[in-house]
Write a protein that holds these residues in place. Structure first.
Motif: not given
Ligand SMILES: NC(=O)c1ccc[n+]([C@@H]2O[C@H](COP(=O)([O-])OP(=O)(O)OC[C@H]3O[C@@H](n4cnc5c(N)ncnc54)[C@H](OP(=O)(O)O)[C@@H]3O)[C@@H](O)[C@H]2O)c1
Length: 290
Positions: A224-228, A210-215, A162-169, A268-270
């Motif tokens: 463009i910034i997304v956080n939870s 985290r996935i959305q911020q990477k995109a 779940l925390s992998s930086s390679d995880l895709t949507g 960002k993505g935080g």
């Protein structure tokens, strides 16, 4: 068309924390603010309440569980404003502890709104986000990765994936589908998931962030910034009014994230706590128990 005018949207904002975020944005956002609700009557009552306080919210119907409602709203935003500047994904549901529905049913229904339809909503709306847009995904203290308990191999592997930086949507969707399927036979904990549909939905939302911020980092639209965010334990219908924070206090961190200025460095993505602390979503610790 309201050319050049900025626009902010809060999902599920006829009451609770979403209502508080609309109120805060009405006071601080330089543009039109949309209170949205799945039920038009409840939304219009909420708009009137804010008008009595001297605010000028706009209104649009929006049920994130209804794709045609989402598409209507998207087309409206596109034609009236040419896009969207601020989106707060606040709409969610939670079964009460004493709810009679079996866990399998709770898992299906909770994931549908809180994860799958929130994800679908993002996928439909993100193409109209403007440069410098701010997206806030309302998560929870229950959405921290360490809410997946234990040191056994299955839990460790689940947290790692779940925390992998390679995880895709798409992979995340498959994982959450795996939770829902396992919940039908009561085997979700054997796969490492917590025994809570709500917590799993919010872990999913924070992983998605985290996935959305990477995109967004690779998007031609700049900044463009997304956080939870964990809004805290708030006095709303969802908590049967047992929450210790007021709606205004619960709205503070989500509103702050929605109003992050252009070209800010972060977060960002935080994963952000209700007191605006940026929390390490992977390793923790979380600042307090809520
Ligand atoms: N309260 C807390 O202590 C707490 C803690 C952590 C996280 N959160 C999160 O904070 C957010 C707001 O929670 P809250 O406590 O304010 O809950 P709430 O008082 O139950 O309000 C939830 C809002 O979401 C709306 N909604 C539900 N399903 C929807 C759908 N399919 N489409 C559009 N709107 C929908 C509800 O509309 P209706 O009025 O039509 O039902 C309502 O306006 C949620 O994401 C929640 O998970 C809350």
């Amino acid at each position: 068309m309201s050319a050049g005018k900025k626009v902010a949207v809060v999902t599920g904002s006829n009451k609770g924390i979403g209502f508080g975020i609309v109120r805060e944005l009405c006071a601080k956002f330089d543009g039109d603010v949309y209170l949205t609700s799945r039920d038009q009557g409840r939304g219009e009552v909420a708009v009137e309440e804010l008008k009595k306080l001297g605010f000028q919210p706009h209104y649009h119907q929006l049920d994130i569980d209804d794709e045609s409602s989402v598409l209507r709203f998207k087309n409206f935003l596109k034609s009236k404003y040419g896009g969207l500047d601020v989106l707060v994904n606040n709409a969610a549901i939670a079964f009460k502890n004493a709810a009679p529905e079996p866990f399998s049913e709770q898992a299906t229904i909770t994931m549908r709104t809180n994860f799958f339809n929130t994800y679908r909503f993002c996928n439909i709306i993100f193409p109209i986000l403007k440069p410098h847009a701010r997206v806030v995904n309302v998560s929870s203290y229950a959405g921290h990765l360490l809410k997946i308990p234990g040191d056994h191999d299955v839990a460790v592997a689940l947290r790692k994936k779940l925390s992998s930086s390679d995880l895709t949507g798409e992979e995340l969707v498959q994982m959450i589908e795996g939770f829902v399927n396992a919940a039908q036979t009561g085997t979700h904990q054997e796969l490492g998931w917590p025994n809570s549909a709500y917590a799993t939905s919010k872990i999913g939302i924070s992983a998605l962030t985290r996935i959305q911020q990477k995109a967004f980092d690779n998007d031609s639209r700049k900044d463009i910034i997304v956080n939870s965010v964990n809004p805290g334990y708030v006095d709303t219908d969802m908590t049967s009014h047992k929450g210790t924070l007021t709606i205004e206090q619960g709205a503070a961190a989500p509103s702050w994230l929605a109003l992050l200025p252009p070209n800010v460095k972060g977060p960002k993505g935080g994963y952000v706590w209700y007191d605006k602390q940026i929390v390490d979503w992977v390793n923790g610790p979380t600042p307090t128990t809520v």
